[in-house]
Design a protein around this motif. Structure first.
Motif, PDB file in Angstrom:
ATOM      1  N   ASP A 234     -62.214 -81.874 -50.055  1.00 36.66           N
ATOM      2  CA  ASP A 234     -63.014 -81.819 -48.843  1.00 36.66           C
ATOM      3  C   ASP A 234     -62.762 -80.524 -48.076  1.00 36.66           C
ATOM      4  O   ASP A 234     -61.644 -80.003 -48.077  1.00 36.66           O
ATOM      5  N   GLY A 235     -63.787 -80.011 -47.428  1.00 36.71           N
ATOM      6  CA  GLY A 235     -63.668 -78.746 -46.718  1.00 36.71           C
ATOM      7  C   GLY A 235     -62.681 -78.762 -45.575  1.00 36.71           C
ATOM      8  O   GLY A 235     -62.186 -77.709 -45.150  1.00 36.71           O
ATOM      9  N   ARG A 236     -62.361 -79.952 -45.050  1.00 35.45           N
ATOM     10  CA  ARG A 236     -61.392 -80.034 -43.956  1.00 35.45           C
ATOM     11  C   ARG A 236     -59.955 -80.049 -44.456  1.00 35.45           C
ATOM     12  O   ARG A 236     -59.020 -79.873 -43.679  1.00 35.45           O
ATOM     13  N   SER A 237     -59.768 -80.296 -45.730  1.00 34.49           N
ATOM     14  CA  SER A 237     -58.421 -80.348 -46.302  1.00 34.49           C
ATOM     15  C   SER A 237     -57.934 -78.955 -46.673  1.00 34.49           C
ATOM     16  O   SER A 237     -58.720 -78.109 -47.096  1.00 34.49           O
ATOM     17  N   HIS A 238     -56.651 -78.758 -46.535  1.00 38.12           N
ATOM     18  CA  HIS A 238     -56.042 -77.491 -46.919  1.00 38.12           C
ATOM     19  C   HIS A 238     -54.848 -77.724 -47.842  1.00 38.12           C
ATOM     20  O   HIS A 238     -53.943 -76.883 -47.918  1.00 38.12           O
ATOM     21  N   SER A 239     -54.856 -78.852 -48.527  1.00 37.61           N
ATOM     22  CA  SER A 239     -53.813 -79.131 -49.517  1.00 37.61           C
ATOM     23  C   SER A 239     -54.362 -80.111 -50.539  1.00 37.61           C
ATOM     24  O   SER A 239     -55.302 -80.854 -50.266  1.00 37.61           O
ATOM     25  N   VAL A 240     -53.782 -80.093 -51.731  1.00 37.58           N
ATOM     26  CA  VAL A 240     -54.178 -81.015 -52.785  1.00 37.58           C
ATOM     27  C   VAL A 240     -52.997 -81.238 -53.711  1.00 37.58           C
ATOM     28  O   VAL A 240     -52.194 -80.332 -53.935  1.00 37.58           O
ATOM     29  N   THR A 241     -52.858 -82.463 -54.209  1.00 34.15           N
ATOM     30  CA  THR A 241     -51.838 -82.787 -55.196  1.00 34.15           C
ATOM     31  C   THR A 241     -52.512 -82.967 -56.555  1.00 34.15           C
ATOM     32  O   THR A 241     -53.479 -83.720 -56.677  1.00 34.15           O
ATOM     33  N   VAL A 242     -52.013 -82.260 -57.544  1.00 30.89           N
ATOM     34  CA  VAL A 242     -52.570 -82.321 -58.898  1.00 30.89           C
ATOM     35  C   VAL A 242     -51.636 -83.186 -59.744  1.00 30.89           C
ATOM     36  O   VAL A 242     -50.526 -82.766 -60.080  1.00 30.89           O
TER      37      VAL A 242
ATOM     38  N   PHE B 123     -65.270 -73.532 -44.959  1.00 31.37           N
ATOM     39  CA  PHE B 123     -65.940 -73.863 -46.214  1.00 31.37           C
ATOM     40  C   PHE B 123     -66.415 -75.313 -46.164  1.00 31.37           C
ATOM     41  O   PHE B 123     -65.772 -76.170 -45.552  1.00 31.37           O
ATOM     42  N   ASP B 124     -67.529 -75.582 -46.835  1.00 28.23           N
ATOM     43  CA  ASP B 124     -68.016 -76.959 -46.929  1.00 28.23           C
ATOM     44  C   ASP B 124     -67.109 -77.799 -47.820  1.00 28.23           C
ATOM     45  O   ASP B 124     -66.894 -78.990 -47.570  1.00 28.23           O
ATOM     46  N   SER B 125     -66.587 -77.177 -48.876  1.00 23.75           N
ATOM     47  CA  SER B 125     -65.701 -77.884 -49.794  1.00 23.75           C
ATOM     48  C   SER B 125     -64.940 -76.864 -50.626  1.00 23.75           C
ATOM     49  O   SER B 125     -65.198 -75.661 -50.561  1.00 23.75           O
ATOM     50  N   PHE B 126     -63.995 -77.367 -51.408  1.00 20.94           N
ATOM     51  CA  PHE B 126     -63.220 -76.536 -52.319  1.00 20.94           C
ATOM     52  C   PHE B 126     -63.253 -77.176 -53.706  1.00 20.94           C
ATOM     53  O   PHE B 126     -63.458 -78.386 -53.845  1.00 20.94           O
ATOM     54  N   THR B 127     -63.029 -76.361 -54.719  1.00 24.13           N
ATOM     55  CA  THR B 127     -62.867 -76.859 -56.081  1.00 24.13           C
ATOM     56  C   THR B 127     -61.626 -76.206 -56.689  1.00 24.13           C
ATOM     57  O   THR B 127     -61.499 -74.972 -56.668  1.00 24.13           O
ATOM     58  N   LEU B 128     -60.737 -77.036 -57.199  1.00 24.79           N
ATOM     59  CA  LEU B 128     -59.540 -76.531 -57.874  1.00 24.79           C
ATOM     60  C   LEU B 128     -59.741 -76.691 -59.370  1.00 24.79           C
ATOM     61  O   LEU B 128     -60.030 -77.794 -59.846  1.00 24.79           O
ATOM     62  N   GLN B 129     -59.589 -75.599 -60.112  1.00 29.35           N
ATOM     63  CA  GLN B 129     -59.776 -75.645 -61.555  1.00 29.35           C
ATOM     64  C   GLN B 129     -58.524 -75.163 -62.280  1.00 29.35           C
ATOM     65  O   GLN B 129     -57.806 -74.290 -61.802  1.00 29.35           O
TER      66      GLN B 129
END
Length: 335
Positions: free
Chosen positions: A199-207, A179-185
Motif C-alpha cells: 500500500d502507498g501509505r506503508s513504508h515497510s514490508v516483510t518478505v 506514491f499510490d502503491s509500491f511493488t517489491l520484486q
C-alpha cells in the motif's frame, strides 16, 4: 485440529461488489465497496470501507489456483489486505465477510485477475541467487533515479530493518511527494520472479518464505496510476539458522538442562526485568482468529515502546521459523 474444508465453504452466487442485505444487524454494521487497489502476478491488494457500525473482525475467503479453499483472518480495524502466493494470469473470486461475535453479518465479493508473469522490462537480477558468506548488515544499495515530472516524487533509502533465516524486513522513505502503491520484486531460491504489492501509505514490508544463508536482490518500485515512477534496489543475505538462538517455545523435552525454565514454558506474561529502558513491557498475547491455514495473534504494550518484535515458532515439520514485526504493530497473521 484437522482442517475441515466444509467449514470454509465458499458462496456459489455470482460475484457482487455491493454489500448484500443482512438480517438483524447489530448497530447496523455494513460493509462498503470492495475495491482492488493493486495487482501483481503473485498478489492482490483489496480495500473496503465500513460506512456504518463496526466489525470485530473480517474473513477473506477464496480458492487458490488448485481449487483449494483458503481463508485469511483480518483485524477489525483494518481496511485493506494483501493476498500473497497467487498464480500469474489467474482469475480469483474473493469473498469478504464482516464478523461480530464470530457470526457473519455482511458479505461482499469481487473477481480479480492477476497480472501476467513479470514483464520483460523489469530489471530483475540475471544471476541465480546463491548462498554467500556476506553479512546482511552491509547490503549494497542501488538507486537509479527514473524521476517523472509528477511533483518530483522520489524514493529515499531502502534499508534492511530485520533479517532471519526465512524472512527479511525492508524499510524505505519517500522524501518528496507520494506514491499510490509500491511493488517489491525479487527472485526466489529457485530463480522464479516474485512480486509483492504494498500500500502507498506503508513504508515497510516483510518478505517471508526465504531460504537461509542465501543472497537476494530486492527491487522496490514506486507507482502512480500503475506507472513505475522510481526504483531502488538492495542486496540482502538471509541469516544462518546456527547464528540465531533457539526459539523459546521449545517443549520441555527439547530444552537443555542448563536452560532457564522460562524457555520451556511459553507464557503470555511480561518480563519487566528484561526491559530496563523506560520499562518497556509486553501485555497479554491473545489469539484473535484461527483458520485451518493461519492464526492471527494480538498483543499490547502497556508501558514503554519496542523498536520491533520477533515472532518465533516451529512449523509442522519441526523447523524453527521467525517473523520480524514492526514496532508499531499490535497484531500479526501467521499464514
Amino acid at each position: 485440529a484437522a482442517a475441515k474444508p466444509e467449514e470454509l465453504s465458499l458462496p456459489l452466487e455470482e460475484p457482487k461488489t455491493e454489500a448484500t442485505p443482512s438480517d438483524a444487524l447489530p448497530a447496523q454494521a455494513v460493509l462498503g465497496e470492495l475495491k482492488v487497489s493493486s495487482v501483481t502476478p503473485n498478489s492482490v491488494q483489496l480495500q473496503w470501507s465500513v460506512p456504518e457500525g463496526h466489525f470485530d473482525s473480517f474473513m477473506l475467503q477464496y480458492r487458490d489456483a488448485q481449487g483449494q479453499p483458503q481463508a485469511l483472518p483480518i483485524d477489525g480495524g483494518s481496511r485493506s489486505v494483501t493476498v500473497p502466493g497467487l498464480s500469474p494470469s489467474h482469475r480469483y473470486r474473493f469473498h469478504l465477510y464482516g464478523l461480530q461475535g464470530g457470526k457473519r453479518i455482511d458479505h461482499m465479493s469481487t473477481d480479480v485477475a492477476t497480472d501476467a508473469a513479470v514483464p520483460e522490462e523489469l530489471p530483475l537480477p540475471s544471476a541465480e541467487p546463491q548462498a554467500e558468506d556476506h553479512k546482511p548488515e552491509q547490503p549494497h544499495t542501488e538507486h537509479p533515479h527514473t524521476k517523472a515530472d509528477l511533483g518530483q516524487v522520489t524514493l529515499g533509502e531502502l534499508r534492511v530493518s530485520s533479517v532471519t533465516p526465512n524472512s527479511v524486513q525492508l524499510q524505505w522513505s519517500v522524501p518528496e511527494g507520494f506514491f499510490d502503491s509500491f511493488t517489491l520484486q525479487y527472485r526466489d531460491a529457485q530463480g522464479q520472479p516474485q512480486a509483492l504489492a504494498v500500500d502507498g501509505r506503508s513504508h515497510s514490508v516483510t518478505v517471508p518464505g526465504l531460504s537461509p544463508s542465501r543472497r537476494y536482490r530486492f527491487h522496490l518500485y514506486g507507482l502512480r496510476g500503475r506507472k513505475r515512477i522510481d526504483r531502488i534496489s538492495i542486496d540482502v543475505v538471509t541469516a544462518d539458522p546456527e547464528d540465531l538462538p533457539p526459539p523459546s517455545m521449545d517443549t520441555p523435552t527439547e530444552a537443555h538442562p542448563s536452560e532457564d525454565h522460562r524457555t520451556a514454558h511459553p507464557q503470555a506474561e511480561a518480563r519487566p526485568s528484561e526491559a530496563p529502558l523506560a520499562q518497556a513491557v509486553l501485555g497479554e498475547l491473545k489469539v484473535s482468529s484461527v483458520t485451518p491455514n493461519s492464526v492471527q495473534l494480538q498483543w499490547s504494550v502497556p508501558k514503554g515502546s519496542f523498536d520491533s518484535f520477533m515472532l518465533q515458532y516451529r512449523d509442522a515439520q519441526g523447523q524453527p521459523q521467525a517473523l520480524p514485526i514492526d514496532g508499531g504493530s499490535r497484531s500479526m497473521m501467521v499464514p
